[in-house]
Enzyme design. Structure first.
Site, PDB file in Angstrom:
ATOM      1  N   HIS A 148      -1.438  -5.813   1.586  1.00  0.00           N
ATOM      2  CA  HIS A 148      -2.650  -6.626   1.557  1.00  0.00           C
ATOM      3  C   HIS A 148      -2.373  -7.952   0.851  1.00  0.00           C
ATOM      4  O   HIS A 148      -1.567  -8.015  -0.088  1.00  0.00           O
ATOM      5  CB  HIS A 148      -3.773  -5.885   0.825  1.00  0.00           C
TER       6      HIS A 148
ATOM      7  N   GLU B 118       0.827  -1.206   0.000  1.00  0.00           N
ATOM      8  CA  GLU B 118       0.000   0.000   0.000  1.00  0.00           C
ATOM      9  C   GLU B 118       0.863   1.259   0.000  1.00  0.00           C
ATOM     10  O   GLU B 118       1.841   1.359   0.732  1.00  0.00           O
ATOM     11  CB  GLU B 118      -0.928   0.011   1.212  1.00  0.00           C
TER      12      GLU B 118
ATOM     13  N   CYS C 235      -7.671  -2.070   8.302  1.00  0.00           N
ATOM     14  CA  CYS C 235      -6.369  -2.113   7.616  1.00  0.00           C
ATOM     15  C   CYS C 235      -5.820  -0.705   7.403  1.00  0.00           C
ATOM     16  O   CYS C 235      -4.686  -0.403   7.783  1.00  0.00           O
ATOM     17  CB  CYS C 235      -6.496  -2.851   6.285  1.00  0.00           C
TER      18      CYS C 235
END
Length: 215
Positions: free
Chosen positions: A165, A78, A141
């Protein structure tokens, strides 16, 4: 070098979460770095409290949070965390914020310090699908990615942190037709490759590579 790697417990009706299952199976050392493994609850705020205690105890150089992204085909480092809690479902303690800031005094968003392009390349070089993601969602998250960045901003400036992820496990998609999944061993292999890239790029910054998105 020491890397704190966290994985969430099961949530949303699933009996297993590939995040903590994969984290538990990581080697104790990767590319010379000590790997500290930590299970965290899928709970707003409490997850951050658990991580903060581990940071204070272990004093890691890096923090990598791992979470499940059901529906994604590959592992996705991310790029950014945003200052919003907006739960599609309640967390594991029944709390469901609907568009609330994580921290009133926090930045609108924080970018990761991790070499996400190098991570994605390393995972693909290991024979697994990977790409950089530009949204970690608005659930726990994104929450924990943002919280660790906030801690870095306010208390632990020497830490570098980020999030990755991972897909569902095959057993999670038995009753989810046409939903992608990945074997646990492959997820562990991919995370190991990503962590190795983090160590290899220490002090060098990220690689230059095409990982942008049009939308």
């Amino acid at each position: 070098m020491k890397i704190l790697v966290t994985g969430f417990d099961p949530f949303g009706g699933d009996k297993i979460n590939p995040a903590i299952e994969a984290v538990k199976r990581l080697p104790a050392e990767i590319n010379g770095a000590e790997i500290i493994k930590l299970e965290i609850p899928t709970v707003f705020n409490k997850s951050a409290e658990v991580v903060k205690k581990a940071i204070e105890k272990e004093k890691p150089d890096y923090v990598l949070n791992v979470g499940q992204a059901g529906g994604r085909f590959g592992l996705t480092p991310e790029r950014v965390a945003i200052n919003i809690n907006d739960g599609r479902i309640p967390d594991n303690e029944g709390y469901q914020p609907l568009g609330e800031p994580i921290h009133e005094d926090g930045e609108t968003a924080y970018f990761t310090q991790l070499p996400i392009k190098a991570e994605a390349k390393a995972i693909r070089d290991a024979g697994l699908p990977a790409s950089v993601s530009n949204t970690a969602g608005t659930y726990v998250c994104n929450h924990i990615m943002y919280q660790v960045q906030y801690m870095r901003d306010k208390e632990f400036p020497n830490i570098k942190a980020g999030f990755i992820h991972i897909p569902f496990l095959p057993e999670q998609v038995v009753n989810r037709p046409n939903t992608p999944s990945m074997a646990l061993g492959d997820i562990v292999k991919g995370l190991t490759a990503a962590l190795s890239a983090i160590v290899e790029r220490d002090g060098k910054g990220d690689i230059k590579a095409v990982e942008g998105a049009n939308h």
